[in-house]
Design a protein around this motif. Structure first.
Motif, short mmCIF file in Angstrom:
data_model
loop_
_atom_site.label_atom_id
_atom_site.label_comp_id
_atom_site.label_asym_id
_atom_site.label_seq_id
_atom_site.Cartn_x
_atom_site.Cartn_y
_atom_site.Cartn_z
N HIS A 1 -8.24 9.46 1.09
CA HIS A 1 -7.27 8.48 0.59
C HIS A 1 -7.54 7.09 1.17
O HIS A 1 -7.30 6.08 0.54
N TYR B 1 -7.63 3.36 -0.74
CA TYR B 1 -6.85 2.22 -0.28
C TYR B 1 -7.75 1.03 0.06
O TYR B 1 -7.44 -0.12 -0.27
N VAL C 1 -1.80 7.69 -4.98
CA VAL C 1 -3.11 7.78 -4.32
C VAL C 1 -3.35 9.20 -3.81
O VAL C 1 -4.42 9.78 -4.01
N HIS D 1 -7.59 -2.60 -1.71
CA HIS D 1 -7.42 -3.80 -0.88
C HIS D 1 -8.51 -4.82 -1.18
O HIS D 1 -8.25 -6.01 -1.38
N ALA E 1 0.83 -1.21 0.00
CA ALA E 1 0.00 0.00 0.00
C ALA E 1 0.87 1.26 0.00
O ALA E 1 0.56 2.24 -0.68
N LYS E 2 1.98 1.22 0.76
CA LYS E 2 2.84 2.40 0.86
C LYS E 2 3.53 2.72 -0.47
O LYS E 2 3.88 3.88 -0.72
N TYR F 1 -6.65 2.32 6.97
CA TYR F 1 -5.78 3.13 6.14
C TYR F 1 -5.82 4.63 6.47
O TYR F 1 -5.24 5.43 5.74
N PHE G 1 -3.93 -5.55 -3.57
CA PHE G 1 -2.72 -4.91 -4.06
C PHE G 1 -1.96 -5.78 -5.07
O PHE G 1 -0.74 -5.66 -5.21
N TYR H 1 2.19 2.84 -3.28
CA TYR H 1 1.29 3.62 -4.13
C TYR H 1 0.86 4.94 -3.50
O TYR H 1 0.04 5.66 -4.06
N LYS H 2 1.44 5.26 -2.34
CA LYS H 2 1.01 6.45 -1.61
C LYS H 2 1.10 7.74 -2.43
O LYS H 2 0.13 8.53 -2.45
#
Length: 395
Positions: free
Chosen positions: A240, A244, A229, A248, A222-223, A392, A253, A225-226
């Motif tokens: 955001h 996320y 996003v 998910h 996830a991080k 998230y 992911f 794509y921060k």
């Protein structure tokens, strides 16, 4: 404003050139409007035909690919929303990664049990593979893209960027050195085990190596794509955590997610629904999105966040309470705004449904959706996304 300008110009034209010239101008202008309307109608007809052709080609290629696999394997296992499956060119080796369950599996067809060195070599290739290389090896997506490129005039493609798929999942370093990767592969070999299974090919066995990875390690992705996003959620003023939670729930992911709907990528974009609506806003008209476009993670998240924005601020704008509208938006991302309306009034008229929704509290809206949405899949989807939003908030 446009009408006012036209009227002002028309009046000036009349004063300058007289009644006959003014009538000629009106005739020409009406002709222009008619041609514009006919041109749009023709475009819309073409794009809808291309969407249908896209679905037909995808279905055919999925079926053909499965038949090809079945020549060598008992089960035609292919990639799904949350599982990435890749075969070697000769179909001797199958690699599968389940992003939801947290499992890496390597299966080798052979006449004798493969050595740990051979399994390690396959694992090394898998762990170091990036999205660009994976897309190039993806026979199914390549065939779909090649065929639709020949058929569709209104197709958008993109370059798939080389982003790590598993490297940061199995190696606990941001920029691992080769020796770090080797150690991680050795660790996987020690944790996993090989099971012997029957093969479809006479004289061979299937040697299946499986190793579990804690699912939370996959969520570390996830991080990655921060920045993307945050760029698009800030642009559209979206939460955001919502984006996320949807990623998910849609793909866990898995950047190579696919389904025969067709739907592609992290946010599982369906070209003929979310793709059509989002590209109309992004490009000014609906266009067809190729697999390469939707496997570009930045493009995928752009289209997904644009579609959420459209659902919340257009289709569902008459729902007054923001939380009620959020619940309906989440459900609509999965099943469409029409089916959300159906849960409240039995028809797909969202304006009429909004009047009913506005007389209810957010908790009543949520409970009604869970009871009356047409599909169990969407009910479960709503529960999962709303729960994961909290996960998230702090990312």
């Amino acid at each position: 404003m446009r009408v006012l300008i036209i009227l002002l110009i028309s009046g000036l034209f009349f004063l300058s050139y007289g009644e006959n010239d003014y009538q000629n101008y009106l005739d020409e202008y009406n002709k222009f409007l008619k041609e514009e309307s006919e041109s749009f109608e023709q475009y819309y007809k073409e794009i809808m035909e291309e969407f249908e052709e896209y679905k037909r080609i995808t279905y055919e290629e999925f079926e053909n690919y499965k038949k090809e696999i079945e020549q060598y394997w008992k089960e035609a296992e292919v990639s799904t929303k949350k599982k990435w499956v890749e075969y070697s060119d000769d179909y001797k080796i199958k690699k599968a990664v389940d992003f939801e369950k947290g499992e890496i599996r390597v299966e080798i067809r052979d006449t004798k049990k493969p050595s740990k060195k051979k399994i390690a070599k396959v694992l090394m290739d898998l762990v170091t593979e990036d999205t660009k290389k994976a897309f190039e090896r993806d026979k199914l997506s390549q065939r779909i893209e090649k065929r639709i490129s020949k058929k569709a005039k209104h197709l958008k493609k993109a370059k798939v960027k080389p982003r790590p798929i598993l490297l940061n999942v199995v190696v606990d370093k941001k920029e691992p050195e080769p020796q770090d990767v080797s150690k991680a592969v050795v660790s996987l070999i020690k944790k996993g085990k090989v099971i012997e299974k029957p093969s479809k090919i006479k004289g061979e066995k299937v040697y299946s190596f499986r190793v579990k990875i804690p699912p939370k390690k996959f969520l570390k992705k996830a991080k990655e794509y921060k920045p993307i996003v945050l760029e698009y959620t800030n642009k559209y003023k979206l939460d955001h955590a919502l984006v996320y939670a949807i990623i998910h729930t849609e793909s866990s992911f898995n950047p190579l997610a696919k389904s025969p709907v067709p739907a592609y990528g992290l946010m599982q974009i369906v070209p003929s629904s979310a793709g059509k609506d989002a590209t109309k806003l992004i490009y000014g008209k609906p266009v067809l999105l190729a697999p390469s476009y939707l496997y570009n993670e930045e493009k995928n998240i752009l289209v997904g966040t644009t579609y959420i924005y459209i659902l919340y601020n257009n289709y569902l704008k008459d729902i007054k309470h923001p939380l009620s509208r959020l619940y309906c938006t989440i459900a609509a991302y999965n099943t469409g705004a029409g089916n959300v309306a159906r849960a409240f009034i039995g028809t797909t008229n969202i304006k009429r449904a909004a009047k009913v929704i506005n007389r209810m509290s957010p908790s009543e809206v949520y409970e009604t959706l869970l009871r009356k949405l047409p599909y169990d899949e969407t009910k479960n989807y709503l529960k999962k996304v709303t729960k994961r939003i909290l996960m998230y908030k702090e990312i």
